[in-house]
Design an enzyme around this catalytic site. Structure first.
Site, short mmCIF file in Angstrom:
data_model
loop_
_atom_site.label_atom_id
_atom_site.label_comp_id
_atom_site.label_asym_id
_atom_site.label_seq_id
_atom_site.Cartn_x
_atom_site.Cartn_y
_atom_site.Cartn_z
N MET A 1 0.71 -1.22 -0.18
CA MET A 1 -0.07 0.20 -0.07
C MET A 1 0.87 1.26 0.12
O MET A 1 1.91 1.25 0.20
CB MET A 1 -1.06 -0.01 1.22
CG MET A 1 -0.33 0.16 2.45
SD MET A 1 -1.30 0.21 3.92
CE MET A 1 -2.08 -1.23 4.10
N CYS A 2 0.26 2.49 -0.31
CA CYS A 2 0.91 3.82 -0.26
C CYS A 2 1.23 3.69 1.16
O CYS A 2 0.38 3.39 1.89
CB CYS A 2 0.18 4.85 -0.93
SG CYS A 2 -0.23 4.53 -2.40
N GLU A 3 2.16 4.76 1.67
CA GLU A 3 2.34 4.89 2.96
C GLU A 3 2.48 6.69 3.25
O GLU A 3 2.75 7.39 2.49
CB GLU A 3 3.56 4.31 3.57
CG GLU A 3 3.41 2.90 3.58
CD GLU A 3 4.71 2.40 4.65
OE1 GLU A 3 5.16 3.20 5.46
OE2 GLU A 3 5.10 1.25 4.62
N ASN A 108 -4.24 7.15 1.37
CA ASN A 108 -3.79 5.83 1.18
C ASN A 108 -5.04 4.90 0.91
O ASN A 108 -5.88 4.84 1.99
CB ASN A 108 -2.91 5.43 2.40
CG ASN A 108 -2.84 3.84 2.42
OD1 ASN A 108 -3.18 3.23 1.67
ND2 ASN A 108 -2.42 3.57 3.54
N LEU A 270 -3.12 -1.43 -2.19
CA LEU A 270 -4.02 -0.39 -1.80
C LEU A 270 -3.07 0.93 -2.14
O LEU A 270 -1.92 0.68 -1.78
CB LEU A 270 -4.25 -0.79 -0.47
CG LEU A 270 -5.30 -1.60 -0.33
CD1 LEU A 270 -5.92 -1.93 1.10
CD2 LEU A 270 -6.46 -1.53 -1.16
#
Length: 270
Positions: A1-3, A108, A270
């Protein structure tokens, strides 16, 4: 996922230590290789860096890690693309002016097929995240005047965030320079550092800092992230649907909304 990564402090503070740990996750210690960005507020102005390259290899990221840009509010994002191409126009945080202030937004998650309602604000790129940001600002602009009280504005931001979170995964950082608003859909942690300060070690880089040597007893600095950045400190977990408003390093309002517990067949996307 993005952070995600954000900071709220009661005194101008640099983000070098935390950003160094996050940057390693952008293509080295993590898969988030599709760009990164950071925004530092300085008074009513905002200093912004974006790069579609992996943060672990970015020369621009090296500057942010080594040059102590001091701010009382900052927002950062490293991206793993799921909607929209890899490009500068799709790197977070996104920025717009509203009522004489710069607003910054980093997200996110994913809301499949989301499109912003018509209004003044329109997306430049093709991410669902930027559509959400424009939708939120169009909603605020339609409902209020510049003289809106913070309590009324907060109610709308919370209600809109819960609405978005019922449509998909929605972890949010939002700031207008005076405060930092955070909303957790699936995963978010925070830590507040205050006297007595001590040392801390990054999880993803061989870096340790003694905060006592670089702070005063009056300093309060809070860091919010998707995952804990240090290995020897206790981070506080958000609950799904929980939101917190931060100002000068402290939580000034908080609550929890009822949202679905989202799952995803490939959580790394995600």
């Amino acid at each position: 996922m993005c952070e995600l990564l954000a900071m709220s402090a009661n005194t101008p503070t640099d983000l070098c230590f935390s950003f160094t740990g996050l940057a390693r996750r952008g293509g080295a210690a993590g898969p988030h290789k599709d760009g990164w960005g950071v925004a530092f507020y300085e008074g009513r102005g905002v200093r912004v860096f974006h790069d579609p390259q992996p943060s672990a290899d970015s020369r621009i990221a090296e500057i942010v890690q080594t040059q102590p840009i001091k701010s009382r509010a900052a927002i950062c994002h490293i991206r793993q693309a799921n909607v929209g191409c890899v490009g500068l126009e799709n790197t977070h945080p996104f920025i717009r002016e509203l009522w004489g202030r710069y607003w910054t937004f980093a997200h996110n998650g994913q809301l499949h097929g989301f499109k912003a309602r018509p209004g003044v604000y329109r997306p430049v790129g093709d991410t669902d995240s930027e559509h959400i940001f424009c939708d939120l600002l169009n909603r605020i602009r339609a409902e209020y005047t510049p003289e809106v009280a913070d309590d009324d504005l907060l109610r709308t931001v919370v209600a809109a965030s819960a609405e978005y979170a019922r449509q998909g995964v929605f972890n949010l950082l939002l700031s207008n320079g005076r405060w930092v608003f955070t909303f957790c859909s699936t995963r978010m942690v925070a830590i507040t550092r205050r006297a007595p300060f001590g040392p801390a070690r990054l999880k993803d880089a061989d870096v340790t800092v003694d905060f006592e040597a670089v702070t005063t007893p009056r300093d309060v600095v809070s860091v919010i992230a998707t995952e804990a950045l240090t290995s020897d400190e206790r981070w506080d977990d958000y609950q799904p649907g929980e939101w917190r408003m931060w100002q000068d390093g402290e939580v000034v309002a908080c609550g929890r909304e009822s949202i679905p517990r989202w799952s995803h067949p490939d959580p790394e996307r995600l």
